[in-house]
Scaffold this motif. Structure first.
Motif, PDB file in Angstrom:
ATOM      1  N   PHE A   9       0.799  -1.396   0.318  1.00 22.19           N
ATOM      2  CA  PHE A   9       0.309   0.046  -0.002  1.00 22.19           C
ATOM      3  C   PHE A   9       0.927   1.473   0.341  1.00 22.19           C
ATOM      4  N   ASN A  10       0.194   2.565  -0.641  1.00 19.98           N
ATOM      5  CA  ASN A  10       0.377   3.726  -0.736  1.00 19.98           C
ATOM      6  C   ASN A  10       0.632   4.831   0.562  1.00 19.98           C
ATOM      7  N   PRO A  11       1.378   4.649   1.829  1.00 24.48           N
ATOM      8  CA  PRO A  11       0.588   5.334   2.725  1.00 24.48           C
ATOM      9  C   PRO A  11       0.500   6.554   3.050  1.00 24.48           C
ATOM     10  N   LYS A  12       0.980   7.393   1.888  1.00 27.80           N
ATOM     11  CA  LYS A  12       0.014   8.942   1.371  1.00 27.80           C
ATOM     12  C   LYS A  12      -1.228   8.782   0.482  1.00 27.80           C
ATOM     13  N   ALA A  13      -1.301   8.072  -0.280  1.00 27.08           N
ATOM     14  CA  ALA A  13      -2.439   8.202  -1.166  1.00 27.08           C
ATOM     15  C   ALA A  13      -3.404   9.061  -0.238  1.00 27.08           C
ATOM     16  N   GLY A  14      -4.394   9.938  -1.166  1.00 28.61           N
ATOM     17  CA  GLY A  14      -5.194  10.381  -0.373  1.00 28.61           C
ATOM     18  C   GLY A  14      -5.187  10.638   1.056  1.00 28.61           C
ATOM     19  N   LYS A  15      -4.154  10.884   1.030  1.00 30.42           N
ATOM     20  CA  LYS A  15      -4.394  11.650   2.456  1.00 30.42           C
ATOM     21  C   LYS A  15      -3.376  11.397   4.012  1.00 30.42           C
ATOM     22  N   GLY A  16      -3.524  10.042   3.510  1.00 34.05           N
ATOM     23  CA  GLY A  16      -3.198   8.838   4.217  1.00 34.05           C
ATOM     24  C   GLY A  16      -4.385   8.222   4.927  1.00 34.05           C
ATOM     25  N   ARG A  17      -5.489   7.904   3.856  1.00 35.94           N
ATOM     26  CA  ARG A  17      -6.558   7.521   4.386  1.00 35.94           C
ATOM     27  C   ARG A  17      -6.442   5.438   5.370  1.00 35.94           C
ATOM     28  N   ILE A  18      -5.672   5.376   4.680  1.00 40.15           N
ATOM     29  CA  ILE A  18      -5.415   3.916   4.773  1.00 40.15           C
ATOM     30  C   ILE A  18      -4.290   3.775   6.263  1.00 40.15           C
ATOM     31  N   LYS A  19      -3.717   4.294   7.307  1.00 41.52           N
ATOM     32  CA  LYS A  19      -3.729   4.222   8.645  1.00 41.52           C
ATOM     33  C   LYS A  19      -4.916   3.856   8.985  1.00 41.52           C
ATOM     34  N   MET A  20      -6.048   4.406   8.891  1.00 42.60           N
ATOM     35  CA  MET A  20      -7.548   4.542   9.951  1.00 42.60           C
ATOM     36  C   MET A  20      -8.368   3.246   9.783  1.00 42.60           C
ATOM     37  N   HIS A  21      -7.835   2.431   8.384  1.00 43.62           N
ATOM     38  CA  HIS A  21      -8.392   1.098   8.628  1.00 43.62           C
ATOM     39  C   HIS A  21      -7.291   0.226   8.230  1.00 43.62           C
ATOM     40  N   LEU A  22      -6.008   0.280   7.899  1.00 44.80           N
ATOM     41  CA  LEU A  22      -5.209  -0.865   8.233  1.00 44.80           C
ATOM     42  C   LEU A  22      -5.320  -1.871   8.729  1.00 44.80           C
ATOM     43  N   LEU A  23      -5.637  -2.037  10.261  1.00 48.56           N
ATOM     44  CA  LEU A  23      -5.680  -2.911  11.001  1.00 48.56           C
ATOM     45  C   LEU A  23      -6.909  -3.890  10.818  1.00 48.56           C
ATOM     46  N   ASP A  24      -8.293  -2.948  10.698  1.00 52.48           N
ATOM     47  CA  ASP A  24      -9.256  -3.383  10.338  1.00 52.48           C
ATOM     48  C   ASP A  24      -9.409  -4.650   8.464  1.00 52.48           C
ATOM     49  N   ILE A  25      -8.229  -3.801   8.069  1.00 49.87           N
ATOM     50  CA  ILE A  25      -8.030  -4.686   6.520  1.00 49.87           C
ATOM     51  C   ILE A  25      -7.311  -5.424   6.870  1.00 49.87           C
ATOM     52  N   VAL A  26      -6.941  -6.028   7.660  1.00 51.71           N
ATOM     53  CA  VAL A  26      -5.145  -7.243   8.337  1.00 51.71           C
ATOM     54  C   VAL A  26      -6.027  -7.954   8.523  1.00 51.71           C
ATOM     55  N   ASP A  27      -6.719  -7.895   9.261  1.00 52.85           N
ATOM     56  CA  ASP A  27      -7.437  -8.710   9.897  1.00 52.85           C
ATOM     57  C   ASP A  27      -8.725  -9.330   9.333  1.00 52.85           C
ATOM     58  N   ILE A  28      -9.333  -9.036   8.455  1.00 49.07           N
ATOM     59  CA  ILE A  28     -10.331  -9.325   7.243  1.00 49.07           C
ATOM     60  C   ILE A  28      -9.541 -10.594   6.477  1.00 49.07           C
ATOM     61  N   PHE A  29      -8.584  -9.898   5.917  1.00 47.41           N
ATOM     62  CA  PHE A  29      -7.220 -11.368   5.225  1.00 47.41           C
ATOM     63  C   PHE A  29      -7.124 -11.962   5.875  1.00 47.41           C
ATOM     64  N   SER A  30      -6.895 -11.887   6.872  1.00 43.24           N
ATOM     65  CA  SER A  30      -6.147 -12.454   8.730  1.00 43.24           C
ATOM     66  C   SER A  30      -6.965 -14.225   8.466  1.00 43.24           C
ATOM     67  N   SER A  31      -8.298 -13.369   9.071  1.00 41.68           N
ATOM     68  CA  SER A  31      -9.672 -14.256   9.144  1.00 41.68           C
ATOM     69  C   SER A  31      -9.770 -14.691   8.378  1.00 41.68           C
ATOM     70  N   HIS A  32      -9.293 -15.058   7.173  1.00 40.55           N
ATOM     71  CA  HIS A  32      -9.962 -15.953   5.468  1.00 40.55           C
ATOM     72  C   HIS A  32      -8.549 -17.036   5.017  1.00 40.55           C
ATOM     73  N   ASP A  33      -7.371 -16.841   6.568  1.00 38.78           N
ATOM     74  CA  ASP A  33      -6.509 -17.611   6.414  1.00 38.78           C
ATOM     75  C   ASP A  33      -5.727 -17.142   5.806  1.00 38.78           C
ATOM     76  N   TYR A  34      -5.771 -16.713   5.302  1.00 35.16           N
ATOM     77  CA  TYR A  34      -4.287 -15.695   4.807  1.00 35.16           C
ATOM     78  C   TYR A  34      -2.794 -15.145   5.721  1.00 35.16           C
ATOM     79  N   GLU A  35      -1.575 -15.595   4.516  1.00 31.77           N
ATOM     80  CA  GLU A  35      -1.035 -15.232   5.565  1.00 31.77           C
ATOM     81  C   GLU A  35      -0.700 -13.941   5.403  1.00 31.77           C
ATOM     82  N   VAL A  36      -0.198 -12.795   5.625  1.00 33.55           N
ATOM     83  CA  VAL A  36      -0.007 -11.740   4.608  1.00 33.55           C
ATOM     84  C   VAL A  36       1.129 -10.921   5.072  1.00 33.55           C
ATOM     85  N   ILE A  37       2.088 -11.041   3.960  1.00 35.08           N
ATOM     86  CA  ILE A  37       3.511  -9.661   3.767  1.00 35.08           C
ATOM     87  C   ILE A  37       3.036  -8.549   3.753  1.00 35.08           C
ATOM     88  N   ILE A  38       2.862  -7.380   4.470  1.00 34.12           N
ATOM     89  CA  ILE A  38       3.335  -5.950   4.123  1.00 34.12           C
ATOM     90  C   ILE A  38       3.657  -5.331   3.834  1.00 34.12           C
TER      91      ILE A  38
END
Length: 301
Positions: A9-38
């Motif tokens: 991900f680009n941490p600066k895109a859209g004024k850094g919008r990802i920062k507010m959602h990063l944990l939720d997003i990774v949580d969704i991926f992990s709960s679907h049995d993905y090992e996530v390389i960030i």
């Protein structure tokens, strides 16, 4: 066995919008049995390098950022001739590509959608030896990156705005071009050209035509001729403002492949990033070449 995913991900895109959602997003991926390389991108071409590096060792590549980040990942995968599916969580300011595919606006919802693992085979473009996801363009606005905050949000509004400001027509840079495709053979002076696979360019909806399909094997081509007098200028502006092509000052057609030849070098942009200066360009639609996880809110308009 856990599946592997690269999440870049680009941490600066859209004024850094990802920062507010990063944990939720990774949580969704992990709960679907993905090992996530960030991986967070630190510089231009980072997403491209990471996509190339991981494409053979992961089951899925998800990228988040603006259209430029997407373009880098698509290019990286394409260069490795990989079929690895990708997911896209739009976070930039314009996101033409995502809007064209009716992706969820919410980043968390986009992540959930990717996890449904529905494949959509999307066309992409080949530009000489380079790759683009949804637009190759030259002319008036090509020095405007779609990712800047004050980017007038809408490229064609920007063109109209520039034309409005041109008191002396001769100030508009035009390129003498020979354009060849199955549909058209024309030699003329053009101030703007766009080859798109998108329902909106710069947020401008109808210019690319009403019935655009992102996997029909065809590009939407728009070429705007150089106006020689105020009347022609007015015709172009009206067409842009109304988003309707009813003037012979604008060529618009669909094509799967076209060649553009020029005497002088023309600067191009691909998905809003600089694509180099060229005198000969061959643009070809790579039909359904991109495997995208997409469960669109509506697939057809």
């Amino acid at each position: 066995m856990a599946k592997k995913m690269l999440f870049v991900f680009n941490p600066k895109a859209g004024k850094g919008r990802i920062k507010m959602h990063l944990l939720d997003i990774v949580d969704i991926f992990s709960s679907h049995d993905y090992e996530v390389i960030i991986r967070a991108t630190q510089a231009p071409k980072d997403a491209y390098e990471k996509a190339k590096e991981y494409t053979d060792s992961v089951d899925l590549i998800v990228c988040s950022g603006g259209d430029g980040t997407l373009d880098e990942v698509v290019t990286g995968i394409t260069e490795k001739n990989s079929n690895v599916p990708i997911g896209y969580i739009p976070a930039g300011s314009t996101n033409d590509f995502a809007n064209s595919l009716f992706m969820p606006k919410s980043m968390v919802k986009a992540a959930q959608m990717i996890m449904e693992e529905k494949l959509y085979h999307c066309d992409i473009g080949r530009f000489n030896s380079q790759t683009f996801a949804y637009v190759a363009a030259f002319g008036l606005f090509t020095d405007v990156s779609y990712e800047t905050d004050q980017d007038l949000k809408n490229v064609l509004g920007h063109v109209a705005y520039l034309l409005e400001g041109v008191k002396r027509l001769f100030d508009i840079k035009s390129y003498h071009m020979k354009v060849t495709s199955e549909e058209i053979q024309v030699e003329d002076d053009f101030i703007v050209g766009m080859i798109t696979n998108s329902r909106s360019v710069g947020g401008f909806k109808n210019l690319t035509g009403k019935n655009v399909d992102m996997n029909d094997g065809l590009f939407e081509v728009t070429l705007i001729r150089h106006p020689k007098n105020p009347l022609q200028l007015q015709e172009i502006m009206t067409a842009l403002v109304m988003a309707e092509d009813n003037t012979d000052m604008i060529y618009s057609f669909k094509s799967k492949k076209l060649m553009i030849e020029t005497e002088e070098e023309v600067p191009w942009t691909l998905d809003g990033e600089f694509g180099g200066d060229h005198t000969y360009v061959e643009i070809e639609n790579r039909h359904k070449a991109l495997n995208l996880y997409l469960k669109s809110t509506k697939t057809k308009e």
